[in-house]
Design a protein around this motif. Structure first.
Motif, PDB file in Angstrom:
ATOM      1  N   ALA A  11      76.000   1.308 -68.961  1.00  0.00           N
ATOM      2  CA  ALA A  11      77.172   1.783 -69.711  1.00  0.00           C
ATOM      3  C   ALA A  11      77.144   1.260 -71.139  1.00  0.00           C
ATOM      4  O   ALA A  11      77.485   1.987 -72.089  1.00  0.00           O
ATOM      5  CB  ALA A  11      78.450   1.340 -69.004  1.00  0.00           C
ATOM      6  N   VAL A  12      76.718   0.011 -71.319  1.00  0.00           N
ATOM      7  CA  VAL A  12      76.634  -0.573 -72.657  1.00  0.00           C
ATOM      8  C   VAL A  12      75.591   0.176 -73.492  1.00  0.00           C
ATOM      9  O   VAL A  12      75.815   0.483 -74.670  1.00  0.00           O
ATOM     10  CB  VAL A  12      76.295  -2.076 -72.575  1.00  0.00           C
ATOM     11  CG1 VAL A  12      75.971  -2.630 -73.962  1.00  0.00           C
ATOM     12  CG2 VAL A  12      77.448  -2.854 -71.963  1.00  0.00           C
ATOM     13  N   VAL A  13      74.446   0.487 -72.879  1.00  0.00           N
ATOM     14  CA  VAL A  13      73.385   1.198 -73.598  1.00  0.00           C
ATOM     15  C   VAL A  13      73.852   2.591 -74.005  1.00  0.00           C
ATOM     16  O   VAL A  13      73.628   3.037 -75.138  1.00  0.00           O
ATOM     17  CB  VAL A  13      72.108   1.279 -72.738  1.00  0.00           C
ATOM     18  CG1 VAL A  13      71.092   2.204 -73.391  1.00  0.00           C
ATOM     19  CG2 VAL A  13      71.511  -0.111 -72.544  1.00  0.00           C
ATOM     20  N   LYS A  14      74.515   3.299 -73.103  1.00  0.00           N
ATOM     21  CA  LYS A  14      74.994   4.641 -73.429  1.00  0.00           C
ATOM     22  C   LYS A  14      75.981   4.605 -74.585  1.00  0.00           C
ATOM     23  O   LYS A  14      75.956   5.460 -75.475  1.00  0.00           O
ATOM     24  CB  LYS A  14      75.640   5.284 -72.200  1.00  0.00           C
ATOM     25  CG  LYS A  14      74.661   5.642 -71.098  1.00  0.00           C
ATOM     26  CD  LYS A  14      75.299   6.517 -70.039  1.00  0.00           C
ATOM     27  CE  LYS A  14      75.558   7.918 -70.565  1.00  0.00           C
ATOM     28  NZ  LYS A  14      75.941   8.858 -69.502  1.00  0.00           N
ATOM     29  N   SER A  15      76.851   3.592 -74.602  1.00  0.00           N
ATOM     30  CA  SER A  15      77.804   3.445 -75.692  1.00  0.00           C
ATOM     31  C   SER A  15      77.078   3.149 -77.003  1.00  0.00           C
ATOM     32  O   SER A  15      77.437   3.682 -78.060  1.00  0.00           O
ATOM     33  CB  SER A  15      78.794   2.322 -75.365  1.00  0.00           C
ATOM     34  OG  SER A  15      79.629   2.051 -76.464  1.00  0.00           O
ATOM     35  N   LEU A  16      76.043   2.306 -76.936  1.00  0.00           N
ATOM     36  CA  LEU A  16      75.292   1.943 -78.134  1.00  0.00           C
ATOM     37  C   LEU A  16      74.544   3.142 -78.706  1.00  0.00           C
ATOM     38  O   LEU A  16      74.578   3.400 -79.915  1.00  0.00           O
ATOM     39  CB  LEU A  16      74.302   0.819 -77.800  1.00  0.00           C
ATOM     40  CG  LEU A  16      73.310   0.423 -78.899  1.00  0.00           C
ATOM     41  CD1 LEU A  16      74.050  -0.172 -80.090  1.00  0.00           C
ATOM     42  CD2 LEU A  16      72.295  -0.583 -78.347  1.00  0.00           C
ATOM     43  N   VAL A  17      73.863   3.880 -77.845  1.00  0.00           N
ATOM     44  CA  VAL A  17      73.058   5.007 -78.303  1.00  0.00           C
ATOM     45  C   VAL A  17      73.935   6.184 -78.704  1.00  0.00           C
ATOM     46  O   VAL A  17      73.577   6.978 -79.579  1.00  0.00           O
ATOM     47  CB  VAL A  17      72.054   5.415 -77.199  1.00  0.00           C
ATOM     48  CG1 VAL A  17      71.272   6.665 -77.597  1.00  0.00           C
ATOM     49  CG2 VAL A  17      71.096   4.258 -76.925  1.00  0.00           C
ATOM     50  N   GLY A  18      75.111   6.302 -78.058  1.00  0.00           N
ATOM     51  CA  GLY A  18      76.036   7.372 -78.391  1.00  0.00           C
ATOM     52  C   GLY A  18      75.527   8.728 -77.969  1.00  0.00           C
ATOM     53  O   GLY A  18      75.500   9.677 -78.763  1.00  0.00           O
ATOM     54  N   THR A  19      75.101   8.828 -76.721  1.00  0.00           N
ATOM     55  CA  THR A  19      74.544  10.078 -76.225  1.00  0.00           C
ATOM     56  C   THR A  19      75.207  10.468 -74.919  1.00  0.00           C
ATOM     57  O   THR A  19      75.690   9.613 -74.172  1.00  0.00           O
ATOM     58  CB  THR A  19      73.022   9.943 -76.004  1.00  0.00           C
ATOM     59  OG1 THR A  19      72.517  11.168 -75.491  1.00  0.00           O
ATOM     60  CG2 THR A  19      72.713   8.852 -74.994  1.00  0.00           C
TER      61      THR A  19
END
Length: 262
Positions: A11-19
């Motif tokens: 979830a953190v990665v998805k928020s960071l990448v914004g995809t």
């Protein structure tokens, strides 16, 4: 990582990448590797990684046979450290020929000779493995006979690998070499260390050695046994998260015993 941490990290990665792309878990051990579209994220717990040096080495090796990072920043969020890399679609059916593998490794070593980053020596990593074997609380499942075999191999073979040393990848096994449209590219530079090039070569499939220039076959033999003893030790360690790690450790220990008694 366990399932709740993987879910939280994803979830953190998805928020960071914004995809909106679905996250695909590609690997899980002491860190996870997640793909989101054309982005590959490497995620570790904060304080349990060597990401800054890995990014610096990748920067210095730009143009060499390494996967490029998308950013030179280590993102720290919600207890995780994250680095972002270019994702390459690869085929498990596309094997890298031994000559091509050797050429990529030789070019990597040439580029690394000009790099300037701090890194331990192979023998420092050997001492870490010895310490885990000496502490039975860290490796409780190892039998006395296997413990003696591993310690003897680590000590004797590390003393035997002499000669010229340089900065190495540390673990350039087939899982860390991708077949891409741009040719073979190495990943996971975090394992960098100093030692003879034969220690790196020991991680490659055996046929690769015939194509690597001027390899010392005696040092390569000792390096292969040393590498095997180190890998076995990591698998026996409490908390190791490689799937079937202990089963593999038992199989590889049998292989090591055979190799050291013939």
């Amino acid at each position: 990582m366990d399932a709740p941490d993987i879910e939280r990290a994803t979830a953190v990665v998805k928020s960071l990448v914004g995809t909106a792309d679905d996250a695909v878990l590609l690997s899980n051990s002491n860190k996870i590797i997640v793909r989101l579209g054309d982005v590959l994220a490497r995620v570790a717990f904060d304080g349990e990684h060597g990401f800054p040096l890995e990014l610096e080495l990748a920067r210095q090796l730009a143009g060499g046979p390494v996967v490029p990072p998308l950013s030179d920043v280590v993102h720290e969020r919600d207890g995780f450290a994250i680095t972002l890399w270019k994702y390459y679609e690869t085929s498990t059916q596309q094997a890298i020929a031994p000559a091509e593998y050797a050429d990529a490794l030789a070019r990597l070593h040439a580029a690394m000779r000009a790099a300037d980053v701090p890194a331990p020596h192979v023998r420092d990593r050997v001492r870490e493995a010895e310490a885990k074997l000496m502490d039975r609380a860290l490796t409780p499942e190892v039998s006395d006979a296997d413990r003696a075999l591993l310690l003897t191999t680590l000590r004797e073979r590390s003393a035997a690998i002499a000669g010229p040393t340089q900065l190495l990848h540390g673990e350039p096994h087939p899982g860390n070499l991708l077949a891409t449209p741009e040719g073979p590219l190495f990943i996971d530079l975090e394992t960098m260390c100093h030692g003879p090039v034969e220690f790196d070569l020991a991680h490659a499939p055996a046929p690769v050695a015939a194509h690597y220039p001027d390899a010392d076959l005696a040092v390569l033999h000792d390096s292969r046994l040393l590498m095997l003893a180190m890998v076995i030790t990591w698998r026996w360690e409490v908390g190791d998260q490689l799937p079937n790690g202990m089963t593999l450790a038992a199989e590889w220990t049998a292989d090591l015993r055979t190799a050291t008694t013939h």
